[in-house]
Design a protein around this motif. Structure first.
Motif, PDB file in Angstrom:
ATOM      1  N   GLY A 332      34.472   3.071  18.039  1.00  0.00           N
ATOM      2  CA  GLY A 332      35.457   4.043  17.562  1.00  0.00           C
ATOM      3  C   GLY A 332      36.880   3.560  17.679  1.00  0.00           C
ATOM      4  N   SER A 333      37.099   2.432  18.340  1.00  0.00           N
ATOM      5  CA  SER A 333      38.483   2.015  18.592  1.00  0.00           C
ATOM      6  C   SER A 333      38.524   0.503  18.830  1.00  0.00           C
ATOM      7  N   GLY A 334      39.730  -0.054  18.804  1.00  0.00           N
ATOM      8  CA  GLY A 334      40.003  -1.417  19.253  1.00  0.00           C
ATOM      9  C   GLY A 334      39.065  -2.498  18.737  1.00  0.00           C
ATOM     10  N   ILE A 335      38.551  -3.291  19.668  1.00  0.00           N
ATOM     11  CA  ILE A 335      37.725  -4.456  19.311  1.00  0.00           C
ATOM     12  C   ILE A 335      36.434  -4.011  18.616  1.00  0.00           C
ATOM     13  N   GLY A 336      35.854  -2.895  19.077  1.00  0.00           N
ATOM     14  CA  GLY A 336      34.605  -2.403  18.484  1.00  0.00           C
ATOM     15  C   GLY A 336      34.790  -2.047  17.018  1.00  0.00           C
ATOM     16  N   ARG A 337      35.848  -1.276  16.718  1.00  0.00           N
ATOM     17  CA  ARG A 337      36.066  -0.887  15.325  1.00  0.00           C
ATOM     18  C   ARG A 337      36.342  -2.136  14.470  1.00  0.00           C
ATOM     19  N   ALA A 353      28.613   3.139  17.018  1.00  0.00           N
ATOM     20  CA  ALA A 353      28.299   4.098  18.082  1.00  0.00           C
ATOM     21  C   ALA A 353      29.466   4.216  19.037  1.00  0.00           C
ATOM     22  N   ASP A 354      29.734   5.422  19.479  1.00  0.00           N
ATOM     23  CA  ASP A 354      30.820   5.625  20.443  1.00  0.00           C
ATOM     24  C   ASP A 354      30.584   6.941  21.169  1.00  0.00           C
ATOM     25  N   LEU A 355      31.217   7.050  22.326  1.00  0.00           N
ATOM     26  CA  LEU A 355      31.205   8.299  23.068  1.00  0.00           C
ATOM     27  C   LEU A 355      31.887   9.385  22.241  1.00  0.00           C
ATOM     28  N   GLY A 409      33.467  -0.296  26.660  1.00  0.00           N
ATOM     29  CA  GLY A 409      33.901  -0.619  28.015  1.00  0.00           C
ATOM     30  C   GLY A 409      35.145   0.161  28.376  1.00  0.00           C
ATOM     31  N   ILE A 410      35.416   0.230  29.679  1.00  0.00           N
ATOM     32  CA  ILE A 410      36.608   0.937  30.146  1.00  0.00           C
ATOM     33  C   ILE A 410      37.360   0.034  31.116  1.00  0.00           C
ATOM     34  N   GLY A 411      38.639   0.325  31.303  1.00  0.00           N
ATOM     35  CA  GLY A 411      39.444  -0.475  32.217  1.00  0.00           C
ATOM     36  C   GLY A 411      39.658   0.249  33.532  1.00  0.00           C
ATOM     37  N   SER A 476      32.601  -6.267  37.072  1.00  0.00           N
ATOM     38  CA  SER A 476      31.690  -5.778  36.015  1.00  0.00           C
ATOM     39  C   SER A 476      31.605  -6.794  34.882  1.00  0.00           C
ATOM     40  N   LYS A 477      32.727  -7.420  34.567  1.00  0.00           N
ATOM     41  CA  LYS A 477      32.737  -8.355  33.439  1.00  0.00           C
ATOM     42  C   LYS A 477      32.093  -9.693  33.808  1.00  0.00           C
ATOM     43  N   ALA A 478      32.240 -10.093  35.090  1.00  0.00           N
ATOM     44  CA  ALA A 478      31.564 -11.323  35.539  1.00  0.00           C
ATOM     45  C   ALA A 478      30.050 -11.118  35.463  1.00  0.00           C
ATOM     46  N   CYS A 502      34.881 -13.269  25.691  1.00  0.00           N
ATOM     47  CA  CYS A 502      35.783 -13.085  26.828  1.00  0.00           C
ATOM     48  C   CYS A 502      37.235 -13.049  26.347  1.00  0.00           C
ATOM     49  N   PRO A 503      37.682 -11.867  25.895  1.00  0.00           N
ATOM     50  CA  PRO A 503      39.065 -11.797  25.422  1.00  0.00           C
ATOM     51  C   PRO A 503      40.046 -11.767  26.585  1.00  0.00           C
ATOM     52  N   GLY A 504      41.282 -12.236  26.298  1.00  0.00           N
ATOM     53  CA  GLY A 504      42.378 -12.116  27.266  1.00  0.00           C
ATOM     54  C   GLY A 504      43.061 -10.775  27.031  1.00  0.00           C
ATOM     55  N   ILE A 505      44.358 -10.821  26.737  1.00  0.00           N
ATOM     56  CA  ILE A 505      45.119  -9.575  26.564  1.00  0.00           C
ATOM     57  C   ILE A 505      45.137  -9.195  25.085  1.00  0.00           C
ATOM     58  N   THR A 508      44.970  -2.882  22.386  1.00  0.00           N
ATOM     59  CA  THR A 508      44.080  -1.797  21.965  1.00  0.00           C
ATOM     60  C   THR A 508      44.399  -0.540  22.784  1.00  0.00           C
ATOM     61  N   ASN A 509      43.596   0.482  22.563  1.00  0.00           N
ATOM     62  CA  ASN A 509      43.789   1.738  23.300  1.00  0.00           C
ATOM     63  C   ASN A 509      43.375   1.651  24.759  1.00  0.00           C
ATOM     64  N   ILE A 510      42.751   0.534  25.158  1.00  0.00           N
ATOM     65  CA  ILE A 510      42.196   0.458  26.520  1.00  0.00           C
ATOM     66  C   ILE A 510      43.282   0.695  27.573  1.00  0.00           C
TER      67      ILE A 510
HETATM   68  P1  NAD Z   1      39.290   0.615  23.373  1.00  0.00           P
HETATM   69  O1  NAD Z   1      39.581   1.604  24.432  1.00  0.00           O
HETATM   70  O2  NAD Z   1      40.245   0.508  22.244  1.00  0.00           O
HETATM   71  O3  NAD Z   1      37.830   0.841  22.805  1.00  0.00           O
HETATM   72  C1  NAD Z   1      36.747   1.112  23.650  1.00  0.00           C
HETATM   73  C2  NAD Z   1      35.823   2.104  22.957  1.00  0.00           C
HETATM   74  O4  NAD Z   1      34.684   2.276  23.774  1.00  0.00           O
HETATM   75  C3  NAD Z   1      36.442   3.471  22.756  1.00  0.00           C
HETATM   76  O5  NAD Z   1      36.267   3.902  21.428  1.00  0.00           O
HETATM   77  C4  NAD Z   1      35.692   4.360  23.720  1.00  0.00           C
HETATM   78  O6  NAD Z   1      35.543   5.698  23.261  1.00  0.00           O
HETATM   79  C5  NAD Z   1      34.364   3.653  23.805  1.00  0.00           C
HETATM   80  N1  NAD Z   1      33.659   3.983  25.037  1.00  0.00           N
HETATM   81  C6  NAD Z   1      34.158   4.053  26.277  1.00  0.00           C
HETATM   82  N2  NAD Z   1      33.199   4.424  27.139  1.00  0.00           N
HETATM   83  C7  NAD Z   1      32.074   4.610  26.422  1.00  0.00           C
HETATM   84  C8  NAD Z   1      30.760   5.005  26.751  1.00  0.00           C
HETATM   85  N3  NAD Z   1      30.424   5.317  28.009  1.00  0.00           N
HETATM   86  N4  NAD Z   1      29.848   5.061  25.759  1.00  0.00           N
HETATM   87  C9  NAD Z   1      30.202   4.774  24.491  1.00  0.00           C
HETATM   88  N5  NAD Z   1      31.418   4.409  24.128  1.00  0.00           N
HETATM   89  C10 NAD Z   1      32.357   4.323  25.079  1.00  0.00           C
HETATM   90  O7  NAD Z   1      39.184  -0.770  24.140  1.00  0.00           O
HETATM   91  P2  NAD Z   1      38.937  -2.267  23.647  1.00  0.00           P
HETATM   92  O8  NAD Z   1      40.031  -3.078  24.177  1.00  0.00           O
HETATM   93  O9  NAD Z   1      38.638  -2.331  22.228  1.00  0.00           O
HETATM   94  O10 NAD Z   1      37.670  -2.604  24.520  1.00  0.00           O
HETATM   95  C11 NAD Z   1      36.457  -3.047  23.993  1.00  0.00           C
HETATM   96  C12 NAD Z   1      35.797  -3.965  24.976  1.00  0.00           C
HETATM   97  O11 NAD Z   1      36.600  -5.139  25.121  1.00  0.00           O
HETATM   98  C13 NAD Z   1      35.660  -3.386  26.375  1.00  0.00           C
HETATM   99  O12 NAD Z   1      34.404  -3.750  26.909  1.00  0.00           O
HETATM  100  C14 NAD Z   1      36.762  -4.060  27.142  1.00  0.00           C
HETATM  101  O13 NAD Z   1      36.485  -4.127  28.526  1.00  0.00           O
HETATM  102  C15 NAD Z   1      36.763  -5.413  26.492  1.00  0.00           C
HETATM  103  N6  NAD Z   1      38.002  -6.177  26.664  1.00  0.00           N
HETATM  104  C16 NAD Z   1      39.200  -5.695  26.239  1.00  0.00           C
HETATM  105  C17 NAD Z   1      40.334  -6.432  26.444  1.00  0.00           C
HETATM  106  C18 NAD Z   1      41.701  -5.958  26.013  1.00  0.00           C
HETATM  107  O14 NAD Z   1      42.694  -6.590  26.372  1.00  0.00           O
HETATM  108  N7  NAD Z   1      41.801  -4.959  25.203  1.00  0.00           N
HETATM  109  C19 NAD Z   1      40.262  -7.674  27.088  1.00  0.00           C
HETATM  110  C20 NAD Z   1      39.032  -8.122  27.509  1.00  0.00           C
HETATM  111  C21 NAD Z   1      37.898  -7.378  27.299  1.00  0.00           C
END
Ligand code: NAD
Length: 589
Positions: A332-337, A353-355, A409-411, A476-478, A502-505, A508-510
């Motif tokens: 629904g957001s960020g890297i997934g979308r 799929a998303d929450l 994933g969540i931060g 969790s990520k390791a 393994c993304p760095g920075i 996204t909405n995280i």
């Molecule tokens: P994001 O917050 O933009 O997107 C995460 C999405 O996951 C959201 O749409 C959220 O609703 C969904 N989500 C959260 N908990 C959920 C659950 N329990 N079930 C289903 N969906 C759920 O964040 P992002 O940056 O796109 O993160 C995507 C992945 O990339 C994550 O695993 C994150 O840890 C990883 N990541 C992100 C970064 C970064 O800098 N953004 C860096 C390294 C790794």
């Protein structure tokens, strides 16, 4: 329990100056399937496939001239396509007079079946080709690649030329026959076992292989060079599916490029397998034949079968992931979308799929605009029962996915001593267990289907960058990284790739949803805004991660650090872990 396969009856049919051994199985009132074997095989290469099909079809096989219990005419002139077509006509007249049959060919059986489907299309209701292209199409394909000598085209042309080494060798007078007769059959069977994992069993490789192989050299001498030099304009309207083993040592999977222009009703079925796919994956081959034939006949198919069939159909402008089903969590957001849309743009059907259902729906809508279709699901990846239901629904409604991206994933940031047990539970449930559930449930489906696939797990540069600021998140990520490596080792043999991203920075909405433990509400909000600004300044968008995810699947990459800082950390963690430990002490909170 599966019922025993109906018995096989053998008869002899007079071909063009030869006696052909013909084998029939199953009720004659059922639709007829004609299975044509390749080189240096006999009808018996189909035993496992035929056994699975004979309950619902009248299955006909025969030893082609030169092989098994059929006559072995002397001299390669007796192996031209004209003779082969006369033989096939004789078998059809004897076993299925006045009716259209469903044709299936493997290797040379497929090469001659292409000739049949193009020159006598009225005899066939459908065609399934496995690892044996139309020689005329190959010649046109080669010319097209050489006429536009880009590095990719040259690589593809050279790839096929190298795979065809034995064809040149077979043009040598007498030597191939002498080698086969001098005992090459034994090493060949061993190579089959070692190279493709195909055990010797009664009937295959045949006891007659040395004689079959020596006689069958005539197929190559009589037809190959002649057709490749002066190709004809071969086309067919017969509904055709091509099973494309992607690890074929003799036939390049790229040969199907441009085929849609000559075969308007075309489906492609890629499979992570070697050349002898009827032996290595008889269940998959039988299932695809049933689906193809049933689809052609307009018979009943389950929702998932119809969708799989629709995905296999080739449109005019083939994109790299056309025909694939891709599941993305956290879509629904960020890297997934961005990942869902990147796959859709390349022709994949996407399950987002998303929450948060509304954001998943938006992604699915966009995926549907860019690609063939997008579907939204609401699921909490941390909930094992919900994930079981999700995997079952995907299987039921759409079939087994080809690619699964466990990305949700969540931060969480803050000192270890400020994390509560609940904090740990929460982050491990989503970031680790979510990946465990997704990998476990969908890998199982992929293994059962037996067609390979790919699992992508979103880890993080934090997996190899220790930091006092991110103890739970980094842990969790390791774990996700290690899980991916272990799973990759386990699934390799099944043709299923596993990649850890393994993304760095990444902006996204995280940053707006991450927890900052040990802080009060206001302070936590300020931390979020500060980090969000820093991530925005860094300016690395999720679409660039998505591109790397697509490339990781395409190239089957094990670990993919994305962003320069992630690559640097990955390198430093290997060559200078002491430096990383010192950096971990910095208070960046
Ligand atoms: P994001 O917050 O933009 O997107 C995460 C999405 O996951 C959201 O749409 C959220 O609703 C969904 N989500 C959260 N908990 C959920 C659950 N329990 N079930 C289903 N969906 C759920 O964040 P992002 O940056 O796109 O993160 C995507 C992945 O990339 C994550 O695993 C994150 O840890 C990883 N990541 C992100 C970064 C970064 O800098 N953004 C860096 C390294 C790794």
């Amino acid at each position: 329990m599966t019922p025993p396969a109906p018995p096989v009856t053998k008869r002899r049919v007079r071909g063009d100056g030869v006696d052909l051994a013909v084998y029939e199985q199953g009720d004659r009132s059922n639709p007829t399937l004609l299975l044509v074997h390749g080189y240096p095989d006999t009808h018996a290469v189909w035993d496992e496939v035929a056994g699975r099909l004979a309950g619902r079809f009248h299955v006909v096989r025969y030893d082609v001239r030169g092989a098994g219990a059929s006559s072995r005419p002397f001299g390669s002139r007796r192996y031209t396509f004209d003779y082969l077509m006369s033989d096939m006509r004789a078998v059809l007249d004897a076993t299925a007079p006045e009716r259209k049959v469903h044709l299936v060919g493997h290797d040379w059986g497929s090469i001659q079946s292409w000739e049949a489907a193009c020159t006598m299309p009225d005899r066939f209701a459908s065609f399934t080709s496995i690892s044996g292209p139309c020689l005329d199409h190959v010649a046109h394909w080669m010319r097209r690649n050489l006429a536009r000598p880009t590095p990719a085209n040259l690589r593809r042309a050279a790839g096929q030329a190298i795979r065809s080494w034995y064809i040149y060798f077979f043009q040598t007078p007498l030597l191939p026959e002498l080698l086969w007769r001098a005992g090459m059959a034994g090493p060949f069977s061993k190579a089959l076992q070692l190279g493709e994992g195909i055990p010797v069993r009664d009937g295959h490789p045949a006891r007659t292989m040395a004689r079959d192989a020596a006689a069958g050299v005539g197929l190559y001498r009589a037809n190959m060079i002649r057709r490749l030099r002066r190709p004809r304009d071969r086309r067919t309207d017969v509904p055709t599916q091509v099973i494309v083993p992607t690890r074929d040592l003799f036939v390049s999977p790229h040969l199907v490029g441009g085929l849609a222009g000559r075969v308007p009703n075309l489906s492609l079925r890629p499979i992570a397998a070697g050349h002898w796919v009827p032996r290595s994956h008889p269940g998959v081959v039988a299932r695809w034949i049933i689906e193809h034939v049933t689809g052609v006949q307009g018979g009943p198919l389950s929702a998932a079968e119809s969708r799989a069939l629709a995905r296999a159909r080739v449109g005019g402008n083939r994109r790299p992931f056309e025909g694939s089903l891709v599941v993305v969590t956290g879509a629904g957001s960020g890297i997934g979308r961005a990942t869902a849309l990147a796959f859709a743009e390349r022709g994949a059907e996407v399950v987002a799929a998303d929450l948060d259902l509304s954001t998943a729906q938006r992604t699915a809508e966009l995926a549907g605009l860019l690609g063939p279709a997008g579907h939204a699901f609401q699921v909490d990846v941390a909930d094992p029962t919900a994930m079981e239901d999700f995997a079952k629904s995907v299987l039921h409604d759409h079939g087994v996915p080809d690619v699964v991206v466990n990305n949700a994933g969540i931060g969480m940031a803050g000192a270890f001593l400020d994390h509560t047990a609940d904090d740990w539970q929460k982050i491990l449930d989503v970031n680790l267990w979510g990946v465990v559930h997704g990998s476990r449930l969908f890998a199982k489906q992929m293994v059962e289907r037996g067609q390979g696939g790919h699992i992508v797990n979103t880890s993080s540069a934090a997996a190899f960058t220790p930091s006092r600021a991110l103890p739970a998140y980094a842990t969790s990520k390791a774990a996700v990284l290690m899980l991916s490596e272990c799973l990759r080792a386990e699934l390799k043999g099944q043709g299923i790739g596993v990649s850890a991203i393994c993304p760095g920075i990444v902006n996204t909405n995280i940053t707006r949803t991450s927890r900052f433990v040990g802080q009060g509400k206001d302070e936590e909000e300020r931390s979020r805004q500060r980090v969000a600004r820093a991530y925005a300044r860094r300016g690395f968008g999720p679409d660039r991660v998505a591109e790397r995810i697509v490339a990781a699947v395409r190239d089957d990459r094990p670990v993919v650090p994305v962003t320069p800082e992630a690559r640097l950390s990955y390198l430093a963690s290997r060559i200078a872990p002491g430096v990383m430990r010192r950096l971990a002490r910095l208070d960046v909170g």
